[in-house]
Design an enzyme around this catalytic site. Sequence first.
Site, PDB file in Angstrom:
ATOM      1  N   HIS A 609       1.508  51.547-121.514  1.00  0.00           N
ATOM      2  CA  HIS A 609       2.684  52.425-121.534  1.00  0.00           C
ATOM      3  C   HIS A 609       2.277  53.883-121.699  1.00  0.00           C
ATOM      4  O   HIS A 609       2.560  54.521-122.709  1.00  0.00           O
ATOM      5  CB  HIS A 609       3.646  51.989-122.650  1.00  0.00           C
ATOM      6  CG  HIS A 609       4.388  50.732-122.311  1.00  0.00           C
ATOM      7  ND1 HIS A 609       4.086  49.508-122.868  1.00  0.00           N
ATOM      8  CD2 HIS A 609       5.412  50.504-121.436  1.00  0.00           C
ATOM      9  CE1 HIS A 609       4.899  48.588-122.374  1.00  0.00           C
ATOM     10  NE2 HIS A 609       5.712  49.164-121.499  1.00  0.00           N
ATOM     11  N   ASN A 610       1.623  54.406-120.697  1.00  0.00           N
ATOM     12  CA  ASN A 610       1.223  55.810-120.709  1.00  0.00           C
ATOM     13  C   ASN A 610       1.832  56.493-119.480  1.00  0.00           C
ATOM     14  O   ASN A 610       2.629  55.883-118.765  1.00  0.00           O
ATOM     15  CB  ASN A 610      -0.305  55.918-120.720  1.00  0.00           C
ATOM     16  CG  ASN A 610      -0.909  55.056-119.618  1.00  0.00           C
ATOM     17  OD1 ASN A 610      -0.341  54.979-118.524  1.00  0.00           O
ATOM     18  ND2 ASN A 610      -2.016  54.389-119.897  1.00  0.00           N
ATOM     19  N   SER A 611       1.421  57.725-119.227  1.00  0.00           N
ATOM     20  CA  SER A 611       2.113  58.456-118.148  1.00  0.00           C
ATOM     21  C   SER A 611       1.713  57.936-116.767  1.00  0.00           C
ATOM     22  O   SER A 611       2.393  58.214-115.779  1.00  0.00           O
ATOM     23  CB  SER A 611       1.852  59.951-118.267  1.00  0.00           C
ATOM     24  OG  SER A 611       0.539  60.251-117.872  1.00  0.00           O
ATOM     25  N   THR A 612       0.628  57.178-116.690  1.00  0.00           N
ATOM     26  CA  THR A 612       0.286  56.600-115.384  1.00  0.00           C
ATOM     27  C   THR A 612       1.327  55.532-115.035  1.00  0.00           C
ATOM     28  O   THR A 612       1.745  55.405-113.879  1.00  0.00           O
ATOM     29  CB  THR A 612      -1.127  55.987-115.412  1.00  0.00           C
ATOM     30  OG1 THR A 612      -2.026  56.986-115.878  1.00  0.00           O
ATOM     31  CG2 THR A 612      -1.556  55.514-114.032  1.00  0.00           C
ATOM     32  N   HIS A 651      11.405  57.005-118.329  1.00  0.00           N
ATOM     33  CA  HIS A 651      11.973  55.773-118.890  1.00  0.00           C
ATOM     34  C   HIS A 651      11.211  55.181-120.076  1.00  0.00           C
ATOM     35  O   HIS A 651      11.780  54.416-120.845  1.00  0.00           O
ATOM     36  CB  HIS A 651      12.112  54.717-117.788  1.00  0.00           C
ATOM     37  CG  HIS A 651      10.849  53.974-117.516  1.00  0.00           C
ATOM     38  ND1 HIS A 651       9.806  54.511-116.793  1.00  0.00           N
ATOM     39  CD2 HIS A 651      10.429  52.750-117.927  1.00  0.00           C
ATOM     40  CE1 HIS A 651       8.820  53.646-116.743  1.00  0.00           C
ATOM     41  NE2 HIS A 651       9.164  52.569-117.422  1.00  0.00           N
TER      42      HIS A 651
HETATM   43  N1  LIG Z   1       1.936  42.352-115.371  1.00  0.00           N
HETATM   44  C1  LIG Z   1       2.618  42.134-116.496  1.00  0.00           C
HETATM   45  N2  LIG Z   1       2.322  41.072-117.268  1.00  0.00           N
HETATM   46  C2  LIG Z   1       3.002  40.812-118.384  1.00  0.00           C
HETATM   47  N3  LIG Z   1       3.995  41.584-118.843  1.00  0.00           N
HETATM   48  C3  LIG Z   1       4.335  42.657-118.114  1.00  0.00           C
HETATM   49  C4  LIG Z   1       3.654  42.993-116.930  1.00  0.00           C
HETATM   50  N4  LIG Z   1       4.207  44.096-116.415  1.00  0.00           N
HETATM   51  C5  LIG Z   1       5.191  44.460-117.267  1.00  0.00           C
HETATM   52  N5  LIG Z   1       5.261  43.596-118.289  1.00  0.00           N
HETATM   53  C6  LIG Z   1       6.211  43.593-119.397  1.00  0.00           C
HETATM   54  O1  LIG Z   1       7.475  43.843-118.858  1.00  0.00           O
HETATM   55  C7  LIG Z   1       8.056  44.857-119.620  1.00  0.00           C
HETATM   56  C8  LIG Z   1       9.015  45.709-118.884  1.00  0.00           C
HETATM   57  O2  LIG Z   1       9.494  46.695-119.792  1.00  0.00           O
HETATM   58  P1  LIG Z   1       8.449  47.633-120.594  1.00  0.00           P
HETATM   59  O3  LIG Z   1       7.812  48.578-119.648  1.00  0.00           O
HETATM   60  O4  LIG Z   1       9.063  48.141-121.791  1.00  0.00           O
HETATM   61  O5  LIG Z   1       7.323  46.552-121.050  1.00  0.00           O
HETATM   62  C9  LIG Z   1       6.884  45.712-120.049  1.00  0.00           C
HETATM   63  C10 LIG Z   1       5.888  44.677-120.399  1.00  0.00           C
HETATM   64  O6  LIG Z   1       6.137  44.223-121.683  1.00  0.00           O
END
Ligand SMILES: Nc1ncnc2c1ncn2[C@@H]1O[C@@H]2COP(=O)(O)O[C@H]2[C@H]1O
EC number: 3.1.4.53
Length: 898
Positions: A609-612, A651
């Site tokens: 969960h970074n800017s990438t 987001h």
């Molecule tokens: N490839 C992946 N494998 C497992 N979990 C994922 C994957 N991609 C996204 N997620 C999960 O899906 C969630 C979608 O919302 P978030 O970005 O908050 O957090 C994300 C992760 O927890």
Amino acid sequence: MGCSPSILSSLSNNHNNRKDSGLYCSNNSDTNSNKIDAHNETNTALANQILVQSSNKDVLEKDCVKKDSIVSVSGFGHITHNFTIIPSSIRRATIGTSAPSNSRLGHRKSSLALTPEEDCPVEPTIKLHDGKYPYLIPPNPSVRALIVFYKDDQVSDAVLRSCERLNIEITRAKSTDSALELFQSPLNGGHHLVIVDGRCKNTDVESFGRSLRSSKGSQYTIMVCVVKKSVFEKDDTSILSLLDVGYNRCIIESPHVSILSSELRQIQHSLIRPQNVIATQQALYAALHRVKDTVIITDDALRIQYMNKQAERILGMKIDEVVGRPLHDFINSDASVLLSQTNRLREFDGTLSFTRKVQDPILLHVRAYPVACLGKSTTHLILSLQASGSHEMGLPSIPQAKEPRGSLHSIRRGSFDIRSIASDGLRRTSLAKLSSLPLEAPITKVLSLLTQVQENCSSDEARLLDRVMDFLKREGLYSPQIKEIRPEDPVATDLIGALLTQGPTNVVSSRRSSNESIIRSGSRQSSTSASVPKIKMPTHVSELLECALDWDFEIFRLEELTEKHPLVYLGTELFRRFDVYNTFNCDETTFRSWLIVIESHYHIVNTYHNSTHAADVMQATACYLQQLANRDLKIMDRLDEATALIASAAHDVDHPGRSSAYLCNSDNQLAILYNDVCVLESHHAATTFRLTLSDEKINIFKNLDRDMYKLARSIIIDMILATEMTRHFEHLAKFVSVFGNDAENKDIVIKKYPLKLPNDEDNQMLIRRMLIKCSDVSNPTRPLKFCVEWARRIAEEYFIQTDDEKRKGMPIVMPMFDRATCSISKSQIGFIEFIIQDMMNAWDGFIDMPELVQYMQYNYTQWKLFEEQGINTLNDIKRKQMSITNANLSSMKLDEMM
Ligand SMILES: Nc1ncnc2c1ncn2[C@@H]1O[C@@H]2COP(=O)(O)O[C@H]2[C@H]1O
């Protein structure tokens, strides 16, 4: 001379068929027989579909040996025949097995059995499947005939020998009285065929015919009268009289077995077998009348042909009041989608409001199955209805966690356990109180109507209504309905459970008045004076950004080239491409400053969960927007495009690298602030606005007027909150219920959209939510090398959280995500199966980007392969990544990958 015998008899046959083919099941179908002009073959085929498609099919199959599944139908003779609903699997299995051809007295086979029997004279090869639905095999029991000849002579002898030749089982009678007795005998009566000697002047063949026809259960019996040749030669009306009282056929006396055999064979094929089919169809209607599903059947012009008892109850009308009337008379919401789908022989699944006789309209969840019995266009529509809100039956059930995992994190157990919340008395008192208030929510009205219904129904029905009301009283009628998770798949259970566990929360709606779709210029001047450091776009970055709208865009290359600041560069480019600066009447510098600030609030230390990730989501959003724009669907206006890009860029801003569950478990300030509900997404949305409004230099909204700002704000908030995974199935279910879930719908979407949707703000909202969701978790649909890298990053972040939880002695949200033991491949297989697959299929069906599904499928097979090869840990994945990079799979063309 008048008509030939066969023409006369076939006229009569049609007449009788029409009379007997009422769609009602009763022991004297004659009362209702004229109500519906049922076309026999059509109805038979239709009945096949009903048996197969009834949503109670599973129940029927399971219960086939129970008493409930035995429906009494008046068949041949007045014996009531049992129609056993045989599970299709069993039915199919019996096809081709031999049944004793002449099972004679004592062991009488049900004439209505759905299995074919071997003694069919010339059984054509019947195709059991047309590729979509299995056919019902018309019953073909051995024929039993009652031969009524008063004396023995050459003709009677020829009749008997012909019957023998054709394996027709014979009962003989020498008088009409004994014939009637035999026919009405409970044990051996109810013959398929009655052949009466009509040559003797002294006997009253007509009155015998009348008496037999008025015997119960004779409606499917074929009556044949043997007459003298002279009767046909004279222009005499006695033949017509015989046919009118109920004989199906008059044949000329003959001493020749060959002539009579061929007559009887014709009768067998053209009269007896169709009667069997009608009887079976009747049985199916009888069964249908008793099933608990609400079923309505219409013809091709949508005129109601039939409704079952449950439908009568729900609509408060008797079948006589609705048959022949257009379905539209009973629907008071827009049924155009139902029409367009079913006209094209596609099933419809949606909610419609139905008029009732005395009560208020009722909202019903409708599944409509078009059926083509003749030719290729719809001949009938089968509607299966359910009270809206009780359609959990159609949705998968919530997975049951094996053990509770920490306070808030175990999947809600037994959320379908029904408890009666209050006693009847209490419920009525509180409802009375509620109704005395000057407020009434629709749900309160529904509950009070249901309570009224409860007062007049059986205790079983009252219990069911209790369940219905319990469901209605819950918050979030669309709360997650999750596919059952295979218990042997603990990694998937862990991941999906953690993603979907949390109480639902309301999402801000973003209503827009019809005249607001064009962005008006703001009153304030744009602030170009801000001292924002100019970002130089290095050549290799700008070269890379030329492909900013390609689905295989090299996001990690951008991360590298920009030293982990991909959002600013990509964001600036995408805002420019979508002309967001003009839409918001705001200069590029403000937007760039905004991107810098937003990016700086993404935590660089988070592996996922970074800017990438933000840049990746923004890029996916831009691809979808471009696709929608290319298809000229006019779905997204400029404000939609701008807000979608802003929402996706922001987001996950200030994501702490821990899940909401972790924040709740650790009493984090954010969890306290947002009451454990939608913690992270609320924080991302709030942070976006807090940061943006805190400094004019980065306030991208500054030139919007107040209304427009409020609208933009509501859309952005709604989109960010839609990324919360606990409401994943809710959003998906709503989207699918409006737009369908497969690629077959692509052309429908194109056609209907410009007509139907632009003004429909609810649908617009569904699309926006789905768009950001499909961007947020698009990583499994990207080329393999990106997909693997994202999987590695999210796994690493999960592992760090688990390490942290262990260290602090906190509840472990995802125990399977332990770096020592976790299978990353398994987690990806589960994630694709349970979260991604249906969503991407539905999205592709709407947006028409087949590459999403193709990459997803390819990646899925690769993860399966990795799992088989034991590629599970982070190190295994890293090694695998090297080989993928070497093979440069991402640059392969899709068709090479497949
Ligand atoms: N490839 C992946 N494998 C497992 N979990 C994922 C994957 N991609 C996204 N997620 C999960 O899906 C969630 C979608 O919302 P978030 O970005 O908050 O957090 C994300 C992760 O927890």
